[in-house]
Design a protein around this motif. Structure first.
Motif, PDB file in Angstrom:
ATOM      1  N   TYR A 209       0.971  -1.305   0.212  1.00  0.00           N
ATOM      2  CA  TYR A 209       0.043  -0.023  -0.124  1.00  0.00           C
ATOM      3  C   TYR A 209       0.870   1.246  -0.112  1.00  0.00           C
ATOM      4  CZ  TYR A 209      -3.868   3.221   1.240  1.00  0.00           C
ATOM      5  OH  TYR A 209      -4.916   4.148   1.198  1.00  0.00           O
ATOM      6  N   ALA A 210       1.908   1.193   0.849  1.00  0.00           N
ATOM      7  CA  ALA A 210       2.702   2.418   1.013  1.00  0.00           C
ATOM      8  C   ALA A 210       3.539   2.661  -0.226  1.00  0.00           C
ATOM      9  CB  ALA A 210       3.828   2.352   2.008  1.00  0.00           C
ATOM     10  N   PHE A 211       3.878   1.396  -0.973  1.00  0.00           N
ATOM     11  CA  PHE A 211       4.558   1.675  -2.253  1.00  0.00           C
ATOM     12  C   PHE A 211       3.757   2.298  -3.351  1.00  0.00           C
ATOM     13  CE2 PHE A 211       5.123  -0.154  -6.552  1.00  0.00           C
ATOM     14  CZ  PHE A 211       6.360   0.220  -6.849  1.00  0.00           C
ATOM     15  N   HIS A 212       2.438   1.871  -3.461  1.00  0.00           N
ATOM     16  CA  HIS A 212       1.547   2.646  -4.436  1.00  0.00           C
ATOM     17  C   HIS A 212       1.380   3.991  -4.100  1.00  0.00           C
ATOM     18  CE1 HIS A 212       1.159  -1.021  -6.784  1.00  0.00           C
ATOM     19  NE2 HIS A 212       0.513  -1.767  -5.743  1.00  0.00           N
ATOM     20  N   CYS A 213       1.219   4.370  -2.780  1.00  0.00           N
ATOM     21  CA  CYS A 213       1.039   5.665  -2.234  1.00  0.00           C
ATOM     22  C   CYS A 213       2.104   6.356  -2.652  1.00  0.00           C
ATOM     23  CB  CYS A 213       1.134   5.949  -0.765  1.00  0.00           C
ATOM     24  SG  CYS A 213      -0.621   5.242  -0.039  1.00  0.00           S
ATOM     25  N   ASP A 214       3.555   5.966  -2.747  1.00  0.00           N
ATOM     26  CA  ASP A 214       4.630   6.640  -2.972  1.00  0.00           C
ATOM     27  C   ASP A 214       4.763   6.760  -4.538  1.00  0.00           C
ATOM     28  OD1 ASP A 214       5.228   7.055  -0.466  1.00  0.00           O
ATOM     29  OD2 ASP A 214       6.854   5.215  -0.328  1.00  0.00           O
ATOM     30  N   ASN A 215       4.179   5.723  -5.206  1.00  0.00           N
ATOM     31  CA  ASN A 215       4.120   5.878  -6.783  1.00  0.00           C
ATOM     32  C   ASN A 215       2.962   6.727  -7.414  1.00  0.00           C
ATOM     33  OD1 ASN A 215       5.209   5.016  -9.462  1.00  0.00           O
ATOM     34  ND2 ASN A 215       3.811   3.149  -9.185  1.00  0.00           N
ATOM     35  N   SER A 216       2.861   7.790  -7.044  1.00  0.00           N
ATOM     36  CA  SER A 216       1.641   8.751  -7.336  1.00  0.00           C
ATOM     37  C   SER A 216       0.207   8.410  -7.236  1.00  0.00           C
ATOM     38  CB  SER A 216       1.840   9.170  -8.704  1.00  0.00           C
ATOM     39  OG  SER A 216       3.359   9.397  -9.032  1.00  0.00           O
ATOM     40  N   TYR A 217       0.046   7.398  -5.972  1.00  0.00           N
ATOM     41  CA  TYR A 217      -0.919   7.003  -5.636  1.00  0.00           C
ATOM     42  C   TYR A 217      -1.667   6.178  -6.809  1.00  0.00           C
ATOM     43  CZ  TYR A 217      -1.027   9.631  -1.473  1.00  0.00           C
ATOM     44  OH  TYR A 217      -0.749  10.068  -0.204  1.00  0.00           O
ATOM     45  N   ASP A 218      -0.956   5.277  -7.352  1.00  0.00           N
ATOM     46  CA  ASP A 218      -1.427   4.316  -8.401  1.00  0.00           C
ATOM     47  C   ASP A 218      -2.745   3.445  -8.290  1.00  0.00           C
ATOM     48  OD1 ASP A 218      -1.329   2.711 -10.775  1.00  0.00           O
ATOM     49  OD2 ASP A 218       0.251   1.425 -10.110  1.00  0.00           O
ATOM     50  N   ALA A 219      -3.682   4.147  -8.892  1.00  0.00           N
ATOM     51  CA  ALA A 219      -5.171   3.511  -8.612  1.00  0.00           C
ATOM     52  C   ALA A 219      -5.233   1.837  -9.021  1.00  0.00           C
ATOM     53  CB  ALA A 219      -6.389   4.349  -9.271  1.00  0.00           C
ATOM     54  N   ASP A 220      -4.557   1.779 -10.225  1.00  0.00           N
ATOM     55  CA  ASP A 220      -4.642   0.649 -10.787  1.00  0.00           C
ATOM     56  C   ASP A 220      -3.687  -0.351  -9.933  1.00  0.00           C
ATOM     57  OD1 ASP A 220      -6.074   1.167 -12.794  1.00  0.00           O
ATOM     58  OD2 ASP A 220      -4.158   1.742 -14.125  1.00  0.00           O
TER      59      ASP A 220
ATOM     60  N   LYS B  65     -15.126  -1.392  -1.921  1.00  0.00           N
ATOM     61  CA  LYS B  65     -15.134  -0.017  -2.410  1.00  0.00           C
ATOM     62  C   LYS B  65     -14.170   0.885  -1.688  1.00  0.00           C
ATOM     63  CE  LYS B  65     -18.821   3.572  -2.414  1.00  0.00           C
ATOM     64  NZ  LYS B  65     -20.330   3.844  -1.984  1.00  0.00           N
ATOM     65  N   TRP B  66     -13.492   1.734  -2.464  1.00  0.00           N
ATOM     66  CA  TRP B  66     -12.500   2.477  -1.893  1.00  0.00           C
ATOM     67  C   TRP B  66     -12.744   4.068  -2.371  1.00  0.00           C
ATOM     68  CZ3 TRP B  66      -8.658   5.778  -4.304  1.00  0.00           C
ATOM     69  CH2 TRP B  66      -7.476   5.998  -3.505  1.00  0.00           C
ATOM     70  N   GLU B  67     -13.081   4.883  -1.216  1.00  0.00           N
ATOM     71  CA  GLU B  67     -13.254   6.392  -1.380  1.00  0.00           C
ATOM     72  C   GLU B  67     -12.283   7.371  -1.143  1.00  0.00           C
ATOM     73  OE1 GLU B  67     -17.254   7.416   0.233  1.00  0.00           O
ATOM     74  OE2 GLU B  67     -17.848   5.165   0.141  1.00  0.00           O
ATOM     75  N   SER B  68     -11.761   8.215  -1.801  1.00  0.00           N
ATOM     76  CA  SER B  68     -10.993   9.376  -1.719  1.00  0.00           C
ATOM     77  C   SER B  68     -11.588  10.826  -1.890  1.00  0.00           C
ATOM     78  CB  SER B  68      -9.759   8.850  -2.333  1.00  0.00           C
ATOM     79  OG  SER B  68      -8.860  10.190  -2.424  1.00  0.00           O
ATOM     80  N   ASN B  69     -11.312  11.735  -1.130  1.00  0.00           N
ATOM     81  CA  ASN B  69     -11.799  12.858  -1.511  1.00  0.00           C
ATOM     82  C   ASN B  69     -11.196  13.550  -2.567  1.00  0.00           C
ATOM     83  OD1 ASN B  69     -13.647  12.951   0.661  1.00  0.00           O
ATOM     84  ND2 ASN B  69     -12.355  13.883   2.191  1.00  0.00           N
ATOM     85  N   ALA B  70      -9.829  13.024  -2.724  1.00  0.00           N
ATOM     86  CA  ALA B  70      -9.087  13.563  -3.768  1.00  0.00           C
ATOM     87  C   ALA B  70      -9.157  13.105  -4.962  1.00  0.00           C
ATOM     88  CB  ALA B  70      -7.476  13.542  -3.253  1.00  0.00           C
ATOM     89  N   PHE B  71      -9.515  11.589  -4.950  1.00  0.00           N
ATOM     90  CA  PHE B  71      -9.547  10.906  -6.223  1.00  0.00           C
ATOM     91  C   PHE B  71     -10.871  10.014  -6.475  1.00  0.00           C
ATOM     92  CE2 PHE B  71      -5.218  10.692  -4.346  1.00  0.00           C
ATOM     93  CZ  PHE B  71      -4.383  11.103  -5.380  1.00  0.00           C
ATOM     94  N   GLY B  72     -11.724  10.476  -5.841  1.00  0.00           N
ATOM     95  CA  GLY B  72     -13.001   9.683  -6.182  1.00  0.00           C
ATOM     96  C   GLY B  72     -13.350   8.500  -5.556  1.00  0.00           C
ATOM     97  N   VAL B  73     -14.136   7.730  -6.041  1.00  0.00           N
ATOM     98  CA  VAL B  73     -14.805   6.308  -5.481  1.00  0.00           C
ATOM     99  C   VAL B  73     -14.267   5.326  -6.720  1.00  0.00           C
ATOM    100  CG1 VAL B  73     -16.942   5.163  -4.974  1.00  0.00           C
ATOM    101  CG2 VAL B  73     -16.708   7.469  -4.436  1.00  0.00           C
ATOM    102  N   TYR B  74     -13.714   4.273  -6.121  1.00  0.00           N
ATOM    103  CA  TYR B  74     -13.450   3.278  -7.061  1.00  0.00           C
ATOM    104  C   TYR B  74     -14.315   1.898  -6.434  1.00  0.00           C
ATOM    105  CZ  TYR B  74      -9.716   5.792  -8.932  1.00  0.00           C
ATOM    106  OH  TYR B  74      -9.142   7.037  -9.743  1.00  0.00           O
ATOM    107  N   ASN B  75     -14.954   1.381  -7.101  1.00  0.00           N
ATOM    108  CA  ASN B  75     -15.693   0.074  -6.934  1.00  0.00           C
ATOM    109  C   ASN B  75     -14.992  -1.078  -7.368  1.00  0.00           C
ATOM    110  OD1 ASN B  75     -18.069   1.100  -5.431  1.00  0.00           O
ATOM    111  ND2 ASN B  75     -18.486   2.143  -7.428  1.00  0.00           N
ATOM    112  N   GLY B  76     -15.238  -2.341  -6.576  1.00  0.00           N
ATOM    113  CA  GLY B  76     -14.488  -3.628  -7.044  1.00  0.00           C
ATOM    114  C   GLY B  76     -14.964  -3.876  -8.311  1.00  0.00           C
ATOM    115  N   ILE B  77     -14.285  -4.774  -9.078  1.00  0.00           N
ATOM    116  CA  ILE B  77     -14.377  -5.314 -10.287  1.00  0.00           C
ATOM    117  C   ILE B  77     -15.589  -6.249 -10.309  1.00  0.00           C
ATOM    118  CG2 ILE B  77     -13.387  -6.571 -12.467  1.00  0.00           C
ATOM    119  CD1 ILE B  77     -10.747  -5.560 -11.215  1.00  0.00           C
TER     120      ILE B  77
END
Length: 70
Positions: A36-47, A58-70
């Motif tokens: 998780y920290a790696f992806h945070c350090d990698n420009s918050y890589d949503a993929d 479901k992941w929600e972020s004020n800065a990046f929006g809402v992402y629902n599982g596949i």
């Protein structure tokens, strides 16, 4: 609910298999936090984040929006 036994030290009353399982669980948590920290350090890589969650999460972020599982 948090299993408070995760915060305890050695537990000789548990079997070797239970103690090993606990150590494996703790290591899995450390690895997840590291990824998780790696992806945070990698420009918050949503993929990259999506692989860290279960498919119907479901992941929600004020800065990046809402992402629902596949």
């Amino acid at each position: 609910m948090i299993d408070k036994s995760l915060f305890l030290g050695a537990q000789p009353n548990l079997s070797v298999e239970q103690r090993l399982g606990r150590l494996e669980d703790l290591e899995s948590i450390r690895n997840l936090k590291s990824a998780y920290a790696f992806h945070c350090d990698n420009s918050y890589d949503a993929d990259g984040f999506q692989d860290l969650f279960i498919k119907d999460s479901k992941w929600e972020s004020n800065a990046f929006g809402v992402y629902n599982g596949i």
